[in-house]
Write an enzyme that holds these catalytic residues in place. Structure first.
Site, PDB file in Angstrom:
ATOM      1  N   HIS A  64       0.850  -1.186   0.000  1.00  0.00           N
ATOM      2  CA  HIS A  64       0.000   0.000   0.000  1.00  0.00           C
ATOM      3  C   HIS A  64       0.892   1.244   0.000  1.00  0.00           C
ATOM      4  O   HIS A  64       2.057   1.191   0.411  1.00  0.00           O
ATOM      5  CB  HIS A  64      -0.897   0.023   1.234  1.00  0.00           C
ATOM      6  CG  HIS A  64      -2.011  -0.959   1.190  1.00  0.00           C
ATOM      7  ND1 HIS A  64      -3.081  -0.880   2.047  1.00  0.00           N
ATOM      8  CD2 HIS A  64      -2.237  -2.047   0.415  1.00  0.00           C
ATOM      9  CE1 HIS A  64      -3.917  -1.876   1.800  1.00  0.00           C
ATOM     10  NE2 HIS A  64      -3.419  -2.599   0.808  1.00  0.00           N
ATOM     11  N   GLU A  66       1.014   3.796   1.936  1.00  0.00           N
ATOM     12  CA  GLU A  66       1.558   4.132   3.255  1.00  0.00           C
ATOM     13  C   GLU A  66       2.736   3.233   3.614  1.00  0.00           C
ATOM     14  O   GLU A  66       3.739   3.699   4.163  1.00  0.00           O
ATOM     15  CB  GLU A  66       0.482   3.992   4.342  1.00  0.00           C
ATOM     16  CG  GLU A  66      -0.732   4.854   4.135  1.00  0.00           C
ATOM     17  CD  GLU A  66      -1.893   4.114   3.475  1.00  0.00           C
ATOM     18  OE1 GLU A  66      -3.037   4.326   3.906  1.00  0.00           O
ATOM     19  OE2 GLU A  66      -1.646   3.327   2.528  1.00  0.00           O
ATOM     20  N   CYS A  94      -6.011   1.888   6.095  1.00  0.00           N
ATOM     21  CA  CYS A  94      -6.666   0.620   6.427  1.00  0.00           C
ATOM     22  C   CYS A  94      -6.076   0.100   7.746  1.00  0.00           C
ATOM     23  O   CYS A  94      -5.092   0.651   8.255  1.00  0.00           O
ATOM     24  CB  CYS A  94      -6.453  -0.390   5.295  1.00  0.00           C
ATOM     25  SG  CYS A  94      -4.757  -1.028   5.220  1.00  0.00           S
ATOM     26  N   CYS A  97      -2.200  -0.670   7.543  1.00  0.00           N
ATOM     27  CA  CYS A  97      -1.359   0.529   7.500  1.00  0.00           C
ATOM     28  C   CYS A  97      -1.400   1.284   8.823  1.00  0.00           C
ATOM     29  O   CYS A  97      -0.368   1.771   9.300  1.00  0.00           O
ATOM     30  CB  CYS A  97      -1.786   1.417   6.339  1.00  0.00           C
ATOM     31  SG  CYS A  97      -1.477   0.654   4.721  1.00  0.00           S
TER      32      CYS A  97
END
Length: 176
Positions: A64, A66, A94, A97
């Site tokens: 992701h 992040e 999410c 993360c």
């Protein structure tokens, strides 16, 4: 006491500038066929980590935006603890993360659009200031939210149209 920064606090010019950089990175994700989410990690006013969604291209569920930005920031500082940093991301983090942000000791998260399905900074749950963890991360949402949301909505609208067109084309093809 909640660690959530009051929504009435207006973002600073630098918050907007860092979020705009995250949006540029989100555009890079989209150009690679990924969901357009971008992130930057800032330390003392300087970007030390950048990332954009790369899960599809890297065949890695943890890639992701992040996570990519956190990894680069850790390398920059030569430390997994990212104390006194701020992470800017175009979409609410999410749970995965958010957990990484807690473990890496990020000081603050600033995000654009809320994620009603998997947001872990207040939309579905709040892992950033959950009582049972050893570090709480301040957070602020809705920074350039309209622009961040529009970027995501345009991507999914285009993707739905492409899938619909592909179905129509497949139906028009003669059976061989």
């Amino acid at each position: 006491m909640s660690n959530k920064i009051q929504e009435t606090v207006s973002p600073t010019v630098s918050d907007d500038a860092f979020m705009r950089r995250a949006m540029e990175l989100a555009a890079q994700a989209e150009a690679e066929g990924e969901v357009p989410v971008g992130a930057v990690v800032v330390h003392k006013g300087v970007i030390i980590g950048e990332g954009w969604n790369r899960s599809i291209g890297h065949h890695d569920a943890t890639a992701h935006a992040e996570m990519m930005a956190l990894r680069q920031a850790g390398q920059t500082l030569q430390n997994y603890r990212l104390i006194d940093t701020t992470l800017y991301v175009t979409l609410e983090p999410c749970p995965m993360c958010a957990g990484a942000m807690v473990h890496s000791r990020v000081g603050k998260v600033v995000f654009g659009a809320h994620d009603a399905k998997t947001g872990a900074a207040g939309s579905t749950m709040n892992l950033l200031s959950y009582e049972g963890v050893n570090h709480h991360v301040l957070f602020e949402g809705d920074v350039l939210a309209t622009e961040c949301r529009a970027q995501l909505q345009a991507f999914f609208k285009r993707r739905r149209a492409e899938k619909k067109a592909a179905k129509i084309t497949a139906r028009q093809q003669p059976d061989v």
